[in-house]
Design an enzyme around this catalytic site. Structure first.
Site, mmCIF file in Angstrom:
data_model
loop_
_atom_site.group_PDB
_atom_site.id
_atom_site.type_symbol
_atom_site.label_atom_id
_atom_site.label_comp_id
_atom_site.label_asym_id
_atom_site.label_seq_id
_atom_site.Cartn_x
_atom_site.Cartn_y
_atom_site.Cartn_z
ATOM 1 N N VAL A 36 48.442 46.169 37.887
ATOM 2 C CA VAL A 36 48.595 45.626 39.234
ATOM 3 C C VAL A 36 49.086 44.186 39.144
ATOM 4 O O VAL A 36 48.542 43.383 38.390
ATOM 5 C CB VAL A 36 47.257 45.664 39.999
ATOM 6 C CG1 VAL A 36 47.383 44.972 41.351
ATOM 7 C CG2 VAL A 36 46.798 47.107 40.177
ATOM 8 N N ARG A 83 51.596 38.854 34.571
ATOM 9 C CA ARG A 83 52.277 40.008 35.172
ATOM 10 C C ARG A 83 53.125 39.579 36.370
ATOM 11 O O ARG A 83 54.223 40.094 36.576
ATOM 12 C CB ARG A 83 51.243 41.046 35.612
ATOM 13 C CG ARG A 83 50.453 41.638 34.472
ATOM 14 C CD ARG A 83 49.632 42.836 34.921
ATOM 15 N NE ARG A 83 48.578 42.495 35.857
ATOM 16 C CZ ARG A 83 47.343 42.154 35.503
ATOM 17 N NH1 ARG A 83 47.022 42.082 34.223
ATOM 18 N NH2 ARG A 83 46.424 41.896 36.414
ATOM 19 N N ASN A 84 52.622 38.645 37.175
ATOM 20 C CA ASN A 84 53.367 38.205 38.352
ATOM 21 C C ASN A 84 54.637 37.450 37.965
ATOM 22 O O ASN A 84 55.691 37.639 38.576
ATOM 23 C CB ASN A 84 52.460 37.347 39.233
ATOM 24 C CG ASN A 84 51.359 38.166 39.866
ATOM 25 O OD1 ASN A 84 51.580 38.906 40.818
ATOM 26 N ND2 ASN A 84 50.144 38.064 39.320
ATOM 27 N N SER A 121 42.751 32.655 33.416
ATOM 28 C CA SER A 121 42.111 33.574 32.467
ATOM 29 C C SER A 121 42.974 34.796 32.198
ATOM 30 O O SER A 121 42.922 35.769 32.958
ATOM 31 C CB SER A 121 40.753 34.016 33.011
ATOM 32 O OG SER A 121 40.871 34.426 34.368
ATOM 33 N N ARG A 162 35.740 54.304 36.614
ATOM 34 C CA ARG A 162 35.699 55.296 37.695
ATOM 35 C C ARG A 162 36.260 56.639 37.256
ATOM 36 O O ARG A 162 35.764 57.686 37.645
ATOM 37 C CB ARG A 162 36.483 54.768 38.897
ATOM 38 C CG ARG A 162 36.494 55.727 40.084
ATOM 39 C CD ARG A 162 37.141 55.099 41.291
ATOM 40 N NE ARG A 162 38.487 54.636 41.028
ATOM 41 C CZ ARG A 162 39.256 54.035 41.939
ATOM 42 N NH1 ARG A 162 38.771 53.803 43.150
ATOM 43 N NH2 ARG A 162 40.472 53.647 41.645
ATOM 44 N N TRP A 171 40.949 42.985 33.001
ATOM 45 C CA TRP A 171 40.051 41.838 33.159
ATOM 46 C C TRP A 171 38.591 42.268 33.093
ATOM 47 O O TRP A 171 37.749 41.613 32.482
ATOM 48 C CB TRP A 171 40.381 41.113 34.444
ATOM 49 C CG TRP A 171 39.680 39.820 34.728
ATOM 50 C CD1 TRP A 171 39.436 39.328 35.970
ATOM 51 C CD2 TRP A 171 39.169 38.830 33.829
ATOM 52 N NE1 TRP A 171 38.795 38.101 35.881
ATOM 53 C CE2 TRP A 171 38.619 37.780 34.568
ATOM 54 C CE3 TRP A 171 39.116 38.740 32.436
ATOM 55 C CZ2 TRP A 171 38.017 36.655 34.006
ATOM 56 C CZ3 TRP A 171 38.521 37.623 31.845
ATOM 57 C CH2 TRP A 171 37.978 36.596 32.628
ATOM 58 N N ALA A 230 43.370 38.112 30.400
ATOM 59 C CA ALA A 230 42.357 39.028 29.883
ATOM 60 C C ALA A 230 42.403 39.146 28.368
ATOM 61 O O ALA A 230 41.361 39.162 27.699
ATOM 62 C CB ALA A 230 42.544 40.403 30.529
ATOM 63 N N THR A 250 49.511 31.005 35.338
ATOM 64 C CA THR A 250 50.193 32.209 35.805
ATOM 65 C C THR A 250 51.684 31.989 35.998
ATOM 66 O O THR A 250 52.479 32.921 35.858
ATOM 67 C CB THR A 250 49.559 32.687 37.128
ATOM 68 O OG1 THR A 250 48.140 32.688 36.990
ATOM 69 C CG2 THR A 250 49.998 34.088 37.478
ATOM 70 N N GLY A 302 39.629 31.619 38.018
ATOM 71 C CA GLY A 302 40.113 30.551 37.151
ATOM 72 C C GLY A 302 41.221 31.040 36.234
ATOM 73 O O GLY A 302 41.559 32.227 36.224
ATOM 74 N N LYS A 353 48.416 31.679 44.034
ATOM 75 C CA LYS A 353 49.078 31.399 42.757
ATOM 76 C C LYS A 353 49.855 32.609 42.254
ATOM 77 O O LYS A 353 50.871 32.452 41.565
ATOM 78 C CB LYS A 353 48.061 30.912 41.731
ATOM 79 C CG LYS A 353 46.941 31.898 41.378
ATOM 80 C CD LYS A 353 47.269 32.786 40.190
ATOM 81 C CE LYS A 353 46.167 33.779 39.917
ATOM 82 N NZ LYS A 353 46.454 34.622 38.734
#
Length: 326
Positions: free
Chosen positions: A273, A249-250, A132, A31, A12, A134, A242, A130, A185
């Site tokens: 994740v 992914r969920n 979205s 990172r 994202w 990616a 979602t 919202g 959600k």
């Protein structure tokens, strides 16, 4: 044109950096130094968005200090689990901040704005949320989001700054309502994946999403959010996407659970994740703290903790006594 720093090079964060790079001076902070070198040389995010070419104008940095230098707006694009650590590295923060993460912190059950407040961030701040995916945003497909802040003037000005091209950005002062939608959600999307994975049909999925939205609204209002926010982009909109979209992914976690795959195997194969896995128990913790009933979220939590099979969770929900809708 403003100088923006996107802090986090996951799917994202990368997608939003790509979408904004044509209109602003954007720095994407990774990172991991190895990932930063790869992003800079290959101009692709091989792990998360391999098919998207990074614009030449998008600068990549591995040193946080260099990424922050000159930035007029910071966009935190870490998962919820990484937000507290990132905020600590900002040392109180004097540059306006927007965060993208959705969910509850696993141990504390805190929402992102509560983590930000605890970190002592002094600058104006808010949540961008919202429906979205990616990949679609990175491809330049239309997307509508909401930027929420307790500082209504900042919400409006930051939304105007990010709005443009294929991104429509609305603004709100209901941070709790916006964040609850983004957190719950994900849990409900796991339930929808289980429903689809068990072959329960589209009627069942429609009922599940509708009743899930009622659970989401009850918790949002109990925690101080507004019911109308839940019915907007960051509640109903994000839930519909979602719970039904193939890029979710969920939802994929729920599909695989219904097929009998162990949770740890699903997470390992996912490579990303899935916030609903971490947020389910925290959702119930917050719900119980304000006496809000959330049977669908409770069923998902029971499946994730292997206290119920997906089939048993469905039967338990179907056996509940009928009651007035609401």
């Amino acid at each position: 044109m403003a100088a923006l720093a996107v802090l986090g090079a996951g799917a994202w964060g990368t997608a939003l950096a790509v979408a904004l790079a044509g209109r602003h001076e954007v720095t994407l902070w990774a990172r991991d130094a190895t990932q930063s070198i790869s992003l800079s040389s290959a101009r692709r995010n091989a792990r998360y968005l391999a098919e998207i070419v990074l614009p030449d104008a998008l600068r990549v940095e591995s040193a946080l200090e260099r990424a922050l230098s000159g930035a007029q707006l910071l966009i935190a694009a870490t998962p919820v689990a990484g937000l507290r650590d990132l905020l600590g590295r900002l040392r109180g923060g004097k540059v306006p901040l927007v965060w993208l993460c959705k969910g509850f912190e696993q141990e504390s059950a805190a929402l992102p704005h509560e983590i930000v407040a605890a970190a002592g961030i002094r600058a104006p701040s808010g949540a961008l949320s919202g429906p979205s995916f990616a990949l679609e945003v990175a491809r330049g497909l239309p997307c509508a989001l909401t930027l929420a802040s307790a500082d209504a003037a900042f919400a409006a000005s930051a939304a105007a700054q990010l709005h443009g091209g294929r991104l429509r950005v609305y603004h709100s002062d209901d941070v709790v309502g916006v964040e609850i939608g983004g957190a719950v959600k994900n849990v409900l999307a796991i339930a929808a994946g289980i429903c689809d994975g068990l072959g329960l049909g589209q009627n069942a999925r429609a009922a599940l999403v509708t009743r899930g939205l009622a659970e989401l609204a009850r918790l949002g209002v109990a925690l101080g959010g507004r019911a109308e926010t839940v019915m907007g982009l960051t509640g109903a909109g994000d839930l519909i996407l979602t719970a039904t979209g193939d890029l979710s992914r969920n939802r994929r976690v729920g599909l695989e659970l219904a097929r009998g795959k162990p949770l740890q195997t699903i997470i390992a194969e996912l490579g990303h994740v899935a916030e609903g896995v971490h947020s389910a128990h925290a959702t119930l913790k917050r719900a119980r703290s304000c006496a809000v009933e959330m049977p669908i979220a409770a069923a998902v939590d029971a499946v994730l903790e292997a206290r119920l099979t997906p089939q048993q969770a469905v039967e338990l929900l179907l056996a509940r006594e009928p009651r007035p809708e609401g």
